[in-house]
Design a protein around this motif. Structure first.
Motif, PDB file in Angstrom:
ATOM      1  N   SER A 748       0.829  -1.211   0.000  1.00  0.00           N
ATOM      2  CA  SER A 748       0.000   0.000   0.000  1.00  0.00           C
ATOM      3  C   SER A 748       0.861   1.257   0.000  1.00  0.00           C
ATOM      4  O   SER A 748       1.958   1.269   0.543  1.00  0.00           O
ATOM      5  CB  SER A 748      -0.867   0.032   1.251  1.00  0.00           C
ATOM      6  N   GLN A 770      -1.555   4.847   6.206  1.00  0.00           N
ATOM      7  CA  GLN A 770      -1.056   3.879   5.217  1.00  0.00           C
ATOM      8  C   GLN A 770       0.253   3.246   5.668  1.00  0.00           C
ATOM      9  O   GLN A 770       0.518   2.082   5.377  1.00  0.00           O
ATOM     10  CB  GLN A 770      -0.859   4.545   3.859  1.00  0.00           C
ATOM     11  N   HIS A 773       0.159  -0.196   7.314  1.00  0.00           N
ATOM     12  CA  HIS A 773      -0.247  -1.438   6.636  1.00  0.00           C
ATOM     13  C   HIS A 773       0.821  -2.516   6.718  1.00  0.00           C
ATOM     14  O   HIS A 773       0.550  -3.656   7.043  1.00  0.00           O
ATOM     15  CB  HIS A 773      -0.577  -1.162   5.168  1.00  0.00           C
ATOM     16  N   GLU A 839      -0.924   5.061  -5.529  1.00  0.00           N
ATOM     17  CA  GLU A 839      -2.165   4.297  -5.357  1.00  0.00           C
ATOM     18  C   GLU A 839      -3.256   5.240  -4.810  1.00  0.00           C
ATOM     19  O   GLU A 839      -4.354   5.280  -5.314  1.00  0.00           O
ATOM     20  CB  GLU A 839      -1.913   3.155  -4.359  1.00  0.00           C
ATOM     21  N   HIS A 840      -2.895   5.989  -3.764  1.00  0.00           N
ATOM     22  CA  HIS A 840      -3.833   6.975  -3.219  1.00  0.00           C
ATOM     23  C   HIS A 840      -3.173   8.345  -3.276  1.00  0.00           C
ATOM     24  O   HIS A 840      -1.997   8.473  -2.961  1.00  0.00           O
ATOM     25  CB  HIS A 840      -4.126   6.718  -1.741  1.00  0.00           C
ATOM     26  N   ASP A 873     -11.078   3.748   2.252  1.00  0.00           N
ATOM     27  CA  ASP A 873     -10.697   2.379   2.612  1.00  0.00           C
ATOM     28  C   ASP A 873     -11.898   1.570   3.082  1.00  0.00           C
ATOM     29  O   ASP A 873     -11.950   0.366   2.914  1.00  0.00           O
ATOM     30  CB  ASP A 873      -9.666   2.395   3.742  1.00  0.00           C
ATOM     31  N   TYR A 874     -12.855   2.275   3.711  1.00  0.00           N
ATOM     32  CA  TYR A 874     -13.936   1.522   4.347  1.00  0.00           C
ATOM     33  C   TYR A 874     -15.334   1.752   3.788  1.00  0.00           C
ATOM     34  O   TYR A 874     -16.069   0.812   3.601  1.00  0.00           O
ATOM     35  CB  TYR A 874     -13.970   1.844   5.849  1.00  0.00           C
TER      36      TYR A 874
END
Ligand SMILES: NC(=O)c1ccc[n+]([C@@H]2O[C@H](COP(=O)([O-])OP(=O)(O)OC[C@H]3O[C@@H](n4cnc5c(N)ncnc54)[C@H](O)[C@@H]3O)[C@@H](O)[C@H]2O)c1
Ligand SMILES: N[C@H](CO)Cc1c[nH]c[nH+]1
Length: 946
Positions: A748, A770, A773, A839-840, A873-874
């Motif tokens: 991540s 992050q 992770h 990624e983000h 994320d959720y």
């Protein structure tokens, strides 16, 4: 006398042992008695503090005769009270006493060597180079100049502690001060009893500063109270005293008084019968009075179980070999006929003194009567590797790689360097263990090739733990320049983000500046931590192959090996409908999952093309596209370090929306072999048809090829560690598996762009979300217009938030691979982010939405200060399974289309074909594909003839 022990008839059970006459009390503890039996009389000293009379009587019986036969008693003296050895210190003072040394060192808990000059033997024992390895070795050294240096040199050779010898109070204090840097637990002092008697206050001061206080000569009675008090804080020992020591104090036994073996020596006045001393300390629960004896090798590995008696212990100490008491044959000198004898190194008692451990060096072929090294089967770990290497060095099978290494020192050296380097770059715990094992194999091969034993290596390890002089520990320059990046204080110099920085303060990030960075520096910053693809592939291929060939059996084996969970093949897959008891949840958790599900569903449902696409490209030529679900899909839910119902939602919801008919979910089982109820609940909600309780490469292979009970799927989606990713790639490239995957996934990552107006607490909290992770996660802060004071505030906030996180250990490592890049403008920030392709991406800047049109590559973008990545994320609705490692340049994150495929259709009317026909035949001619041309021409001829 306190009346605890009284004269009279002594019986043990129904048996008469004899008449006991109490002579008097010796010290606070022991009572001297004479036991008169029909066979004669003997002197015994009994510990009157022993818990009850039965224990005292048993001790008496043992002292009376090892075989417990009172009739066999001859008149003899026994000076071995029960805990004799535990209280004694053995003192060695001249080379003429060497004969007693090894045996004494094998059993005495503390060994003191006297004068420096003739104590080479004691030093050798301390370093383990002698015949035996005593438990604690103390060296004495006369006080004087250079005391610390001499003490340090002795301690560095492996001595446990040193005793400074002083002949006056002032010299004793000066000696303690001179060795103040030696830890108190490793220093002692020795003074004449007369000096202590003259200055009783000195005792207290010394006792507080050392761990052994030796008093030379019998202390006057006036000193007993002070000594008893001193003994409460440190070990106090008295030399040259036949009288009992004051309470709590121990007695120093000079080597000259040690009697080994049988014969008259042990009965001489003042003699200490070593074997009887060992036996007196023991207690046997066995009817035959023998002592259970574990026999261990010098690495502490148990070779087998034997039994000992006082007689066998005596024979063992006299010969310094393993001698035991066989229950069938009596005295048994191990290996005397076969040659498989044992050198005795140590004898130890267990905690409650009812069993012994003999530490021996076993001669080949081994301890067991079956000619194996141990009675408990094959060795494991280090000793196994060592035995194998020894065997290979004697006779290696042809083609043996180890033999090649023995014969090619250059290859061996190269492999050692290579493995050391790989160990340095490894980051995942399993990878580190793997690389360390490789390095140890090559290192031990070098040892065996050079005649160095595993015990030699262990001796050095033990010695190191006793060293008190320390080297600075800096690496040699050639190694520093290769691996270490510039320190944090020099942000402009060449960074090496692909490697973990050697030195960075925990919970901080290195800072680089766009202004001062070279093009090469910036290019290096764009790289992610290196993943050693070839190596991982090499590890994963056999796993995949094995599951393909052996199905569930292999799946079960790898689950046991890598996850430490034993599951039987029948229950490794759960088929829907799932047992509701396996998905029972706290109502709050259930409500949170339901809300997240609804949002994710809404966003993914909206992505579905419900109507076919229909286009008439020219009159009479109609093209269309219809959408179909991929029927059978496998969803991998990572589970190595976290339980992830959120990832189950992110993969399951789009699969459900797409209409996949077989949804197989795989995730590593918990330690009890079950799957977390949160995951089972989501599995049921998204309509999973099967749950595979396995993770890693083995789970991917099982879904790719199918097993007896795992359904084969057509596409595997989901994130995972490097083994999971490698397995997905291997299976995808095997045409016999006929499989596709969502994307290659890496650890991540997050890039935050923050301007100086951003709340630094928010930016830090996002970075850490992050970073937690995994150790490979990378977070980047692109700081727009940050001044030094902003950077200082950032580092302080990082430390404050990160150090208290439950996963602080992971965060510490991932932050060390992360960095801050200071840029001057949003233009520079956006340009860097597009190159990095995170990624983000969080844009925590003023007017964030206005920058979206300029974002070219990113998995998912979070806009403004109130859009933390955690929401994505959720629960907000977007997917969190996104391209990492820079793959956002060409991949999308998981979405509904990930689980769909498109089929196109076309229909031409006669007119339509007439219109398009010449175009097709012309192009077919250009390509010289006559059959293509003809398929159109044959129809055109008909149409145009009519
Ligand atoms: N992109 C996302 O959506 C997302 C979400 C969550 C996690 N992640 C990432 O997924 C990864 C999860 O990794 P994880 O390890 O926690 O879980 P995982 O489920 O991916 O891997 C665990 C499995 O690895 C296997 N394994 C462990 N050591 C092995 C070895 N030496 N040889 C062969 N197999 C071995 C075991 O079988 C174990 O079941 C992390 O990198 C994390 O950053 C990504
Ligand atoms: N941030 C991860 C994607 O990189 C997904 C996740 C799962 N749980 C929490 N976060």
């Amino acid at each position: 006398m306190d009346g605890l022990l009284r004269p009279g008839e002594v019986r043990l059970g129904k048996r008469q042992l004899g008449q006991m006459h109490v002579l008097g009390q010796i010290g606070q503890r022991f009572v001297a008695c004479v036991l008169v039996t029909e066979g004669g009389s003997m002197l015994v000293m009994l510990d009157q503090h022993a818990a009850d009379e039965r224990i005292r009587l048993e001790a008496l019986q043992r002292a009376a005769a090892p075989d417990a036969d009172p009739d066999a008693l001859k008149s003899k003296a026994c000076r071995t009270p029960k805990n004799f050895l535990a209280h004694m210190i053995f003192e060695f003072s001249s080379t003429s006493e060497l004969a007693a040394l090894p045996a004494a060192a094998a059993v005495f808990p503390v060994l003191v060597g006297a004068a420096l000059a003739d104590n080479a033997a004691v030093a050798a024992l301390a370093s383990g180079a002698g015949q035996v390895a005593p438990k604690a070795v103390w060296q004495q050294l006369a006080a004087g100049a250079g005391l610390f240096d001499r003490a340090a040199a002795l301690l560095d050779t492996g001595m446990d502690a040193v005793v400074a010898v002083a002949d006056s109070a002032a010299a004793a204090i000066a000696a303690i001060e001179a060795i103040a840097a030696v830890p108190a637990s490793r220093r002692g002092v020795r003074i004449p009893a007369s000096v202590a008697a003259a200055e009783p206050a000195l005792l207290e001061r010394l006792a507080a500063a050392v761990s052994l206080l030796v008093l030379d000569g019998p202390p006057p009675a006036s000193l007993h109270v002070a000594l008893t008090a001193a003994a409460a804080t440190t070990r106090v020992a008295i030399t040259n005293s036949d009288a009992a020591a004051p309470e709590g104090c121990t007695t120093v036994v000079p080597a000259a008084r040690i009697a080994l073996g049988g014969g008259a020596a042990k009965d001489a006045p003042g003699a200490v019968d070593l074997a009887a001393a060992v036996a007196a300390r023991l207690r046997s629960d066995r009817p035959d009075g023998l002592f259970s004896t574990i026999v261990a090798d010098e690495h502490g590995v148990a070779l087998g179980l034997c039994f000992s008696s006082a007689e066998s212990i005596r024979a063992s100490l006299a010969s310094l070999e393993g001698v035991y008491h066989s229950r069938t044959r009596g005295l048994w000198h191990k290996g005397l006929t076969s040659g498989a004898t044992q050198k005795l190194r140590r004898i130890d008692w267990d905690c409650d003194a009812d069993a012994l451990r003999f530490t021996v060096v076993q001669r080949p072929p081994g301890f067991c009567h079956l000619n194996t090294r141990t009675c408990f089967g094959a060795d494991v770990g280090f000793t196994r590797l060592y035995s194998t290497l020894i065997e290979r060095s004697a006779a290696a099978p042809s083609g043996s790689y180890t033999k090649r290494l023995f014969e090619d020192p250059a290859l061996l050296s190269a492999k050692i360097r290579e493995e050391a380097d790989e160990l340095c770059t490894a980051s995942e715990p399993e990878e580190i263990a793997w690389e360390a094992a490789d390095l140890i194999y090559f290192a031990l091969t070098k040892c065996v090739a050079s005649g160095v034993s595993l015990a030699d290596v262990e001796r050095h390890l033990d010695l190191r733990s006793k060293k008190i002089s320390r080297r600075p520990g800096n690496a040699k320059p050639q190694f520093v320049s290769k691996d270490s990046p510039a320190p944090a204080s020099a942000p402009a110099s060449a960074p090496a983000p692909a490697r973990a920085p050697a030195e960075i303060e925990p919970f901080t990030m290195r800072v680089h500046s766009k202004k001062t960075a070279s093009t090469a520096d910036l290019a290096a910053l764009l790289k992610r931590p290196i993943i050693k693809t070839d190596e991982i592939m090499a590890r994963v291929k056999p796993i995949v192959e094995s599951v393909r060939a052996r199905g569930n059996a292999a799946l079960v084996e790898f689950t046991s090996k890598f996850d430490g969970v034993t599951i039987d093949a029948e229950s490794i897959v759960e088929r829907a409908p799932f047992d509701p008891r396996k998905m029972e949840l706290d109502p709050n958790v259930k409500a949170a999952i339901d809300l997240a599900y609804d949002n994710v569903f809404k966003f993914h449902d909206a992505q579905l093309d419900r109507e076919p696409l229909v286009v008439e490209t020219m009159p009479g030529v109609v093209c269309s596209r219809v959408v179909r679900p991929i029927e059978r899909v496998g969803l991998y839910i990572p589970g190595g370090t976290a339980v992830l119902p959120s990832s189950t939602l992110m993969l399951g919801v789009p699969a459900k929306v797409a209409g996949c008919t077989e949804i197989v979910l795989a995730t590593p089982p918990r330690k009890d072999g079950t799957i977390a109820p949160e995951i089972m609940y989501v599995a049921a909600k998204i309509g999973a048809t099967a749950v595979l309780k396995a993770g890693g490469a083995q789970a991917v292979a099982a879904m790719a090829y199918g097993t007896e009970t795992v359904p084969k799927v057509d596409k595997i989606c989901g994130p995972g560690n490097q083994y999971v990713t490698a397995a997905k790639m291997i299976c995808q490239s095997d045409s016999s598996a006929l499989l596709s995957i969502d994307m290659p996934a890496g650890p991540s990552e997050l890039l935050v762009v923050a301007d100086a107006a951003a709340d630094i607490r928010y930016a830090v909290s996002d970075l850490l979300s992050q970073a937690e992770h995994g150790v490979d996660s990378q977070v980047v802060l692109v700081a727009v217009g940050f001044a030094q004071s902003d950077l200082d505030a950032l580092q302080a906030e990082l430390k404050r938030q990160a150090s208290v996180l439950p996963r602080a250990d992971i965060v510490k490592v991932s932050l060390s691979k992360s960095y801050v890049l200071v840029v001057d403008s949003m233009d520079e920030a956006i340009a860097f982010s597009n190159e990095y392709a995170p990624e983000h991406l969080i844009l925590n800047v003023d007017n964030a939405r206005s920058y979206v049109p300029r974002i070219v590559s990113a998995g998912s973008v979070f806009l403004g200060p109130f859009s933390p990545e955690s929401c994505g994320d959720y629960a907000s609705g977007t997917n969190h399974t996104l391209p990492t490692y820079g793959y956002a340049r060409m991949y999308s994150g998981v979405n509904t289309h990930t689980f769909l495929k498109h089929i196109t259709t076309q229909e031409l009317t006669k007119e339509g074909l007439d219109r398009i026909g010449d175009c097709v035949t012309t192009l077919a001619e250009v390509e010289a594909l006559e059959a293509h041309r003809n398929a159109v021409a044959i129809r055109l001829a008909d149409i145009r003839r009519r």
